[in-house]
Design an enzyme around this catalytic site. Structure first.
Site, mmCIF file in Angstrom:
data_model
loop_
_atom_site.group_PDB
_atom_site.id
_atom_site.type_symbol
_atom_site.label_atom_id
_atom_site.label_comp_id
_atom_site.label_asym_id
_atom_site.label_seq_id
_atom_site.Cartn_x
_atom_site.Cartn_y
_atom_site.Cartn_z
ATOM 1 N N GLY A 1 5.083 -0.124 -2.120
ATOM 2 C CA GLY A 1 4.851 1.256 -2.547
ATOM 3 C C GLY A 1 6.098 2.038 -2.903
ATOM 4 N N CYS B 1 -3.556 -6.017 -2.172
ATOM 5 C CA CYS B 1 -2.554 -4.959 -2.051
ATOM 6 C C CYS B 1 -2.893 -3.887 -3.082
ATOM 7 C CB CYS B 1 -1.164 -5.542 -2.321
ATOM 8 S SG CYS B 1 0.176 -4.341 -2.437
ATOM 9 N N ASN B 2 -3.130 -2.670 -2.630
ATOM 10 C CA ASN B 2 -3.477 -1.593 -3.556
ATOM 11 C C ASN B 2 -2.371 -1.335 -4.566
ATOM 12 O OD1 ASN B 2 -5.003 -0.984 -0.879
ATOM 13 N ND2 ASN B 2 -6.086 0.197 -2.425
ATOM 14 N N CYS C 1 -4.653 1.588 1.273
ATOM 15 C CA CYS C 1 -3.654 0.541 1.508
ATOM 16 C C CYS C 1 -4.280 -0.460 2.460
ATOM 17 C CB CYS C 1 -2.379 1.141 2.120
ATOM 18 S SG CYS C 1 -1.165 -0.096 2.643
ATOM 19 N N HIS D 1 -3.042 -2.285 4.630
ATOM 20 C CA HIS D 1 -2.513 -2.232 5.996
ATOM 21 C C HIS D 1 -3.299 -1.248 6.864
ATOM 22 C CE1 HIS D 1 1.031 -4.188 4.237
ATOM 23 N NE2 HIS D 1 1.527 -4.358 5.450
#
Length: 260
Positions: free
Chosen positions: A44, A74-75, A183, A185
């Site tokens: 990011g 993964c965005n 995200c 995560h």
């Protein structure tokens, strides 16, 4: 390609294992290869060109592992690189986008929050998506520091609690009724976020939708493994020490540290 080839997944780190868990739950007969590029996390903070270069490198690793389909878990990589990946590689790709649509369609207050990385929130694809829901006020918040804390194994730390509170409380004050996690995560933070949010605010992430889309694309391409597979395997690779990822996955799966 044949049905016994694995599904490939990559992320900037350990977060995409939240997507892997949903895919594995829905498609238990599918082998998988997961690549965690933790050495370069978080994506990011990187430029679009850097994200594209890393995404190509990850894709080529998974192609060498004989993947039949690749999930960009993964965005940030999806919003910045998936168009280029689809143009350059002859394999189905599944992307991860913030689940704004269900939040926007079901919001009663017409206000939704989104917690995501800078790379996702500043991407062209994200802005195009947001424009489709102009009737809803979207309160955006960059999750500065969250990925780093997760990658370093500080999931339940005082710093994490303080950061989450500082990011989520202003959204509560704005009267959101949905919080979108942008995200991969962040699903690991849901128990802590729930402690901050009032009970009426719903949390949405992309995991189940990605798993359903993966199943659909495999069926469309006649690549789905419908029966138990005697050669079933799950390989997890990471280019940083493996302990954090091992803790997230549990002891049933081995994480291999590998430089790539």
């Amino acid at each position: 390609m044949n049905t016994q080839q694995p599904i490939g997944l990559f992320d900037s780190g350990v977060g995409g294992t939240s997507i892997w868990k949903e895919v594995h739950a829905l498609l238990p007969f599918e082998s998988t290869v997961y690549l965690a590029d933790s050495k370069n996390a978080p994506y990011g903070k990187k430029s679009k060109d850097e994200i594209i270069a890393l995404s190509k490198k990850n894709t080529e690793f998974l192609l060498e592992a004989n993947a039949k389909l690749i999930i960009v878990a993964c965005n940030t990589a999806t919003t910045n690189a998936i168009k280029v990946l689809r143009e350059n590689y002859n394999i189905p790709f599944i992307g991860i986008e913030p689940a704004i649509k269900p939040a926007a369609l079901h919001s009663k207050t017409q206000k939704i929050g989104i917690l995501a990385t800078k790379g996702t929130l500043t991407s062209e694809l994200f802005h195009q998506t947001v424009q489709n829901y102009s009737q809803v006020k979207i309160i955006e918040q960059i999750g500065h520091g969250l990925v780093e804390l997760i990658e370093n194994g500080n999931l339940y730390s005082t710093e994490m609690t303080q950061l989450l509170t500082s990011y989520v409380q202003p959204m509560i004050d704005e009267n959101i009724d949905y919080l979108v996690l942008g995200c991969t995560h962040y699903p690991y933070l849901i128990p802590q976020i729930k402690e901050i949010l009032p009970k009426h605010i719903k949390i949405i992430d992309s995991g189940e939708a990605v798993a359903r889309q993966t199943k659909y694309i495999l069926e469309q391409n006649q690549l789905i493994q419908k029966e138990p597979n005697t050669a079933l395997f799950h390989h997890f690779f990471i280019n940083n020490p493996p302990e954090v990822m091992q803790n997230l996955l549990g002891n049933n799966f081995q994480v291999i540290q590998k430089d790539f």
